[in-house]
Design a protein around this motif. Structure first.
Motif, mmCIF file in Angstrom:
data_model
loop_
_atom_site.group_PDB
_atom_site.id
_atom_site.type_symbol
_atom_site.label_atom_id
_atom_site.label_comp_id
_atom_site.label_asym_id
_atom_site.label_seq_id
_atom_site.Cartn_x
_atom_site.Cartn_y
_atom_site.Cartn_z
ATOM 1 N N LYS A 77 0.834 -1.208 0.000
ATOM 2 C CA LYS A 77 0.000 0.000 0.000
ATOM 3 C C LYS A 77 0.868 1.256 0.000
ATOM 4 O O LYS A 77 0.604 2.219 -0.746
ATOM 5 C CB LYS A 77 -0.920 -0.019 1.223
ATOM 6 C CG LYS A 77 -1.927 1.117 1.290
ATOM 7 C CD LYS A 77 -2.876 0.893 2.467
ATOM 8 C CE LYS A 77 -3.940 1.977 2.540
ATOM 9 N NZ LYS A 77 -3.385 3.275 2.911
ATOM 10 N N GLY A 105 -8.295 1.526 -4.721
ATOM 11 C CA GLY A 105 -8.323 0.213 -5.344
ATOM 12 C C GLY A 105 -8.764 0.247 -6.792
ATOM 13 O O GLY A 105 -8.272 -0.514 -7.624
ATOM 14 N N TYR A 120 -6.605 -9.599 -6.720
ATOM 15 C CA TYR A 120 -7.529 -8.471 -6.604
ATOM 16 C C TYR A 120 -8.735 -8.905 -5.775
ATOM 17 O O TYR A 120 -9.260 -10.005 -5.974
ATOM 18 C CB TYR A 120 -8.022 -8.028 -7.983
ATOM 19 C CG TYR A 120 -6.933 -7.573 -8.926
ATOM 20 C CD1 TYR A 120 -6.384 -6.300 -8.825
ATOM 21 C CD2 TYR A 120 -6.474 -8.400 -9.947
ATOM 22 C CE1 TYR A 120 -5.395 -5.868 -9.703
ATOM 23 C CE2 TYR A 120 -5.495 -7.990 -10.828
ATOM 24 C CZ TYR A 120 -4.963 -6.724 -10.701
ATOM 25 O OH TYR A 120 -3.984 -6.308 -11.584
#
Length: 209
Positions: free
Chosen positions: A80, A91, A113
């Motif tokens: 991140k 995202g 994902y």
């Protein structure tokens, strides 16, 4: 007890039987086998719910089952941070990045994902129904989809103790502060540990030797 109270109690008992919607039928894993990933990059979650904290809950619980299956998982907080330094905070934007570029940035074999489709708690008669719905998709470093799964879990806490008034109080408490973590962990468990759902990785195999 009045007829109305009896009716409400019967409806509540029926709702408590609400269970989990199971995952789709067994999938073709030939693309996954051909790709043979060893390292997996879990990128920030796409959140379609109204709870801004939902992605943090999911990311905190997700690396453990993937690592336990035998894969190297890049630390999610580091991932991140690196992406934010490159200007990718959401995202949705990360999902639009070419998989090749994303994999090259971390030297990852595959990218996982995750999409939160539902994450809510709703009043149902005199109880609160907590719902978690999560979609998973993994692609190889060239962008080929190699695995996918979908989980929807519903939980209605047992509010029978304490009578009708107690049930109403418990429902209000559950609605105000729902506990999503058990459902999140269960969704991950079904996705990665279900029969034939996700193959064991190379490090799990080495551990067994």
């Amino acid at each position: 007890m009045s007829k109305m109270a009896l009716l409400l109690a019967a409806l509540l008992a029926t709702l408590l039987l609400t269970g989990c919607v199971t995952q789709p039928a067994k999938k073709d894993l030939s693309a996954f086998t051909a790709s043979a990933p060893r390292s997996i990059l879990i990128v920030p979650v796409v959140n379609k719910s109204l709870d801004v904290d939902a992605p943090n809950y999911v990311l905190s619980a997700l690396p453990v089952p993937v690592a336990e299956k035998g894969y190297y998982v890049f630390p999610v907080n580091t991932t991140k941070y690196v992406l934010e330094q490159e200007g990718y905070y959401e995202g949705e934007r990360i999902r639009d990045m070419p998989a090749e570029s994303l994999a090259k940035m971390f030297d990852a074999d595959a990218i996982l994902y995750v999409t939160i489709n539902r994450w809510d708690a709703q009043y149902i008669v005199i109880s609160t129904q907590v719902t978690v719905e999560i979609g998973y998709k993994m692609v190889s470093r060239d962008g080929t989809e190699i695995w996918q799964d979908w989980q929807r879990l519903v939980y209605t806490p047992d509010n029978n103790s304490g009578g009708l008034i107690g049930a109403l109080i418990n429902a209000a408490v559950a609605r105000a502060a729902p506990n999503y973590m058990p459902l999140t962990r269960q969704a991950n468990s079904r996705a990665f540990y279900g029969a034939g759902a996700f193959p064991n990785g190379p490090y799990r195999e080495e551990k067994k030797k």
